[in-house]
Design a protein around this motif. Sequence first.
Motif, PDB file in Angstrom:
ATOM      1  N   ASN A 138       0.821  -1.212   0.000  1.00 59.16           N
ATOM      2  CA  ASN A 138       0.000   0.000   0.000  1.00 59.16           C
ATOM      3  C   ASN A 138       0.858   1.266   0.000  1.00 59.16           C
ATOM      4  OD1 ASN A 138      -2.562   1.157  -0.141  1.00 59.16           O
ATOM      5  ND2 ASN A 138      -2.765   1.334   2.082  1.00 59.16           N
ATOM      6  N   HIS A 139       1.947   1.240  -0.750  1.00 59.43           N
ATOM      7  CA  HIS A 139       2.870   2.355  -0.727  1.00 59.43           C
ATOM      8  C   HIS A 139       2.293   3.630  -1.322  1.00 59.43           C
ATOM      9  CE1 HIS A 139       6.616  -0.425  -0.267  1.00 59.43           C
ATOM     10  NE2 HIS A 139       6.044  -0.132   0.874  1.00 59.43           N
ATOM     11  N   LEU A 140       1.448   3.529  -2.332  1.00 64.43           N
ATOM     12  CA  LEU A 140       0.892   4.737  -2.928  1.00 64.43           C
ATOM     13  C   LEU A 140       0.071   5.531  -1.920  1.00 64.43           C
ATOM     14  CD1 LEU A 140      -0.233   3.560  -6.484  1.00 64.43           C
ATOM     15  CD2 LEU A 140       1.721   4.983  -5.889  1.00 64.43           C
ATOM     16  N   GLU A 141      -0.787   4.850  -1.179  1.00 66.23           N
ATOM     17  CA  GLU A 141      -1.611   5.530  -0.189  1.00 66.23           C
ATOM     18  C   GLU A 141      -0.757   6.049   0.965  1.00 66.23           C
ATOM     19  OE1 GLU A 141      -4.651   7.204   1.965  1.00 66.23           O
ATOM     20  OE2 GLU A 141      -4.499   6.655  -0.148  1.00 66.23           O
ATOM     21  N   ARG A 142       0.217   5.273   1.383  1.00 68.17           N
ATOM     22  CA  ARG A 142       1.096   5.718   2.466  1.00 68.17           C
ATOM     23  C   ARG A 142       1.908   6.942   2.030  1.00 68.17           C
ATOM     24  NH1 ARG A 142       4.034   0.202   3.884  1.00 68.17           N
ATOM     25  NH2 ARG A 142       5.309   1.557   5.240  1.00 68.17           N
ATOM     26  N   GLN A 143       2.350   6.945   0.782  1.00 67.53           N
ATOM     27  CA  GLN A 143       3.074   8.101   0.265  1.00 67.53           C
ATOM     28  C   GLN A 143       2.166   9.332   0.201  1.00 67.53           C
ATOM     29  OE1 GLN A 143       3.994   8.344  -4.020  1.00 67.53           O
ATOM     30  NE2 GLN A 143       6.137   8.534  -3.430  1.00 67.53           N
ATOM     31  N   ARG A 144       0.917   9.119  -0.216  1.00 68.87           N
ATOM     32  CA  ARG A 144      -0.025  10.238  -0.290  1.00 68.87           C
ATOM     33  C   ARG A 144      -0.242  10.854   1.093  1.00 68.87           C
ATOM     34  NH1 ARG A 144      -4.728  11.756   0.953  1.00 68.87           N
ATOM     35  NH2 ARG A 144      -5.180   9.789   2.035  1.00 68.87           N
ATOM     36  N   ARG A 145      -0.413  10.001   2.102  1.00 74.87           N
ATOM     37  CA  ARG A 145      -0.628  10.504   3.458  1.00 74.87           C
ATOM     38  C   ARG A 145       0.606  11.246   3.969  1.00 74.87           C
ATOM     39  NH1 ARG A 145      -3.051   5.261   4.552  1.00 74.87           N
ATOM     40  NH2 ARG A 145      -1.142   4.699   5.667  1.00 74.87           N
ATOM     41  N   ASN A 146       1.786  10.702   3.715  1.00 73.42           N
ATOM     42  CA  ASN A 146       3.017  11.366   4.155  1.00 73.42           C
ATOM     43  C   ASN A 146       3.143  12.743   3.518  1.00 73.42           C
ATOM     44  OD1 ASN A 146       3.735   9.136   5.668  1.00 73.42           O
ATOM     45  ND2 ASN A 146       5.052   8.262   4.078  1.00 73.42           N
ATOM     46  N   SER A 147       2.814  12.816   2.226  1.00 81.10           N
ATOM     47  CA  SER A 147       2.903  14.078   1.505  1.00 81.10           C
ATOM     48  C   SER A 147       1.925  15.101   2.069  1.00 81.10           C
ATOM     49  CB  SER A 147       2.621  13.843   0.016  1.00 81.10           C
ATOM     50  OG  SER A 147       2.679  15.049  -0.712  1.00 81.10           O
ATOM     51  N   ALA A 148       0.683  14.679   2.318  1.00 77.91           N
ATOM     52  CA  ALA A 148      -0.333  15.592   2.839  1.00 77.91           C
ATOM     53  C   ALA A 148       0.023  16.068   4.246  1.00 77.91           C
ATOM     54  CB  ALA A 148      -1.694  14.903   2.843  1.00 77.91           C
ATOM     55  N   ASP A 149       0.505  15.159   5.089  1.00 77.87           N
ATOM     56  CA  ASP A 149       0.862  15.534   6.464  1.00 77.87           C
ATOM     57  C   ASP A 149       2.011  16.536   6.481  1.00 77.87           C
ATOM     58  OD1 ASP A 149      -1.080  13.818   7.359  1.00 77.87           O
ATOM     59  OD2 ASP A 149       0.303  12.218   7.937  1.00 77.87           O
ATOM     60  N   ALA A 150       3.030  16.283   5.659  1.00 75.15           N
ATOM     61  CA  ALA A 150       4.180  17.193   5.637  1.00 75.15           C
ATOM     62  C   ALA A 150       3.795  18.555   5.065  1.00 75.15           C
ATOM     63  CB  ALA A 150       5.312  16.573   4.822  1.00 75.15           C
ATOM     64  N   ALA A 151       2.889  18.579   4.086  1.00 74.80           N
ATOM     65  CA  ALA A 151       2.438  19.849   3.528  1.00 74.80           C
ATOM     66  C   ALA A 151       1.754  20.688   4.604  1.00 74.80           C
ATOM     67  CB  ALA A 151       1.482  19.602   2.358  1.00 74.80           C
ATOM     68  N   GLU A 152       0.946  20.038   5.442  1.00 73.89           N
ATOM     69  CA  GLU A 152       0.276  20.754   6.529  1.00 73.89           C
ATOM     70  C   GLU A 152       1.279  21.303   7.536  1.00 73.89           C
ATOM     71  OE1 GLU A 152      -2.898  21.607   7.073  1.00 73.89           O
ATOM     72  OE2 GLU A 152      -3.306  20.881   5.040  1.00 73.89           O
ATOM     73  N   ILE A 153       2.282  20.508   7.865  1.00 75.39           N
ATOM     74  CA  ILE A 153       3.290  20.934   8.840  1.00 75.39           C
ATOM     75  C   ILE A 153       4.089  22.120   8.304  1.00 75.39           C
ATOM     76  CG2 ILE A 153       5.419  20.254   9.999  1.00 75.39           C
ATOM     77  CD1 ILE A 153       4.221  17.411  10.177  1.00 75.39           C
ATOM     78  N   PHE A 154       4.550  22.018   7.069  1.00 72.00           N
ATOM     79  CA  PHE A 154       5.348  23.103   6.492  1.00 72.00           C
ATOM     80  C   PHE A 154       4.515  24.367   6.346  1.00 72.00           C
ATOM     81  CE2 PHE A 154       9.497  21.600   4.588  1.00 72.00           C
ATOM     82  CZ  PHE A 154       9.559  20.437   5.341  1.00 72.00           C
ATOM     83  N   GLY A 155       3.253  24.196   5.931  1.00 71.64           N
ATOM     84  CA  GLY A 155       2.384  25.358   5.808  1.00 71.64           C
ATOM     85  C   GLY A 155       2.133  26.011   7.157  1.00 71.64           C
ATOM     86  N   GLY A 156       1.951  25.188   8.191  1.00 69.41           N
ATOM     87  CA  GLY A 156       1.739  25.720   9.533  1.00 69.41           C
ATOM     88  C   GLY A 156       2.944  26.487  10.035  1.00 69.41           C
ATOM     89  N   LEU A 157       4.137  25.972   9.762  1.00 66.78           N
ATOM     90  CA  LEU A 157       5.348  26.666  10.197  1.00 66.78           C
ATOM     91  C   LEU A 157       5.483  28.007   9.491  1.00 66.78           C
ATOM     92  CD1 LEU A 157       7.884  23.690  10.276  1.00 66.78           C
ATOM     93  CD2 LEU A 157       6.937  24.917  12.235  1.00 66.78           C
ATOM     94  N   ALA A 158       5.153  28.031   8.202  1.00 65.34           N
ATOM     95  CA  ALA A 158       5.233  29.289   7.464  1.00 65.34           C
ATOM     96  C   ALA A 158       4.249  30.309   8.030  1.00 65.34           C
ATOM     97  CB  ALA A 158       4.956  29.042   5.987  1.00 65.34           C
ATOM     98  N   THR A 159       3.081  29.848   8.424  1.00 60.53           N
ATOM     99  CA  THR A 159       2.081  30.739   9.016  1.00 60.53           C
ATOM    100  C   THR A 159       2.566  31.298  10.349  1.00 60.53           C
ATOM    101  OG1 THR A 159       0.266  29.517   7.963  1.00 60.53           O
ATOM    102  CG2 THR A 159      -0.294  30.903   9.834  1.00 60.53           C
ATOM    103  N   LEU A 160       3.152  30.453  11.175  1.00 65.12           N
ATOM    104  CA  LEU A 160       3.635  30.875  12.488  1.00 65.12           C
ATOM    105  C   LEU A 160       4.758  31.902  12.396  1.00 65.12           C
ATOM    106  CD1 LEU A 160       3.663  27.468  14.419  1.00 65.12           C
ATOM    107  CD2 LEU A 160       2.109  29.396  14.783  1.00 65.12           C
ATOM    108  N   THR A 161       5.534  31.818  11.326  1.00 70.95           N
ATOM    109  CA  THR A 161       6.655  32.763  11.164  1.00 70.95           C
ATOM    110  C   THR A 161       6.234  34.015  10.418  1.00 70.95           C
ATOM    111  OG1 THR A 161       7.347  31.573   9.161  1.00 70.95           O
ATOM    112  CG2 THR A 161       8.404  30.956  11.248  1.00 70.95           C
ATOM    113  N   GLY A 162       4.920  34.180  10.202  1.00 68.33           N
ATOM    114  CA  GLY A 162       4.424  35.408   9.604  1.00 68.33           C
ATOM    115  C   GLY A 162       4.429  35.442   8.099  1.00 68.33           C
ATOM    116  N   GLY A 163       4.520  34.318   7.458  1.00 71.48           N
ATOM    117  CA  GLY A 163       4.529  34.275   6.001  1.00 71.48           C
ATOM    118  C   GLY A 163       3.177  34.644   5.415  1.00 71.48           C
TER     119      GLY A 163
END
Length: 231
Positions: free
Chosen positions: A123-148
């Motif tokens: 089930n690597h495709l689905e696991r990869q999709r979830r990893n990608s979505a989770d990391a996108a949320e984390i990076f976006g959240g960090l950018a928001t916190l730093t005033g981006g």
Amino acid sequence: MRITVLLLAPALLLAGCDLPSPVGGGAGEWVLTPEEAAQGFTEVVRAVEPVAERECRRYGTVRNCDFLIAVDPNPRAQPNAFQSVDEQGRPVLTFTASLIGSVHNADELAFVMGHEAAHHIANHLERQRRNSADAAEIFGGLATLTGGGSGDVERAREIGAVVGARSYAKEFELEADKLGTVITWRAGYDPLVGAQFFTRLPDPGDKFLASHPPNKARMDLVASTVRSLGG
């Protein structure tokens, strides 16, 4: 058991593992003519697909285990094989004609087929999709916190998606190598011979975010798995 070999790849979703082009290219020692290539490929499919389906059902991690084997006949397509799913959710293993012509023996082709089937079973495709979505949320959240601003946040999300998709890529490849070894072995082929295909691939070494692990690590894993199978 119904085995379908297509001459044209169907519409595919969520393209999975891509194999790097073999170093050197050219026709292999095994395939001499297009007719022999087609016959050899069909024989490998008939041996490997039923085993892959049994392993898929035994693991029980995905719903659809009815593999469709597709061949891209485009002579300009680089040697490649990848796993994907079609619009109905059926797993598809696609091979370019040039890859079929580049293998040196049936063991190599069986190993590549087992490896790609293992990506679906794990089930690597689905696991990869979830990893990608989770990391996108984390990076976006960090950018928001730093005033981006909105543009900064969106770029951060895009970078996070790439990092997330690649974060476990090496682990997924090794998982597919291990299960692919089992499938190859149980289909009656020699995984140690089949894994020689790796010796003709560019070695990614330990590059940061490389999508594939070092070739030596892959060969060592294949050898240890064969020993565990009694080989």
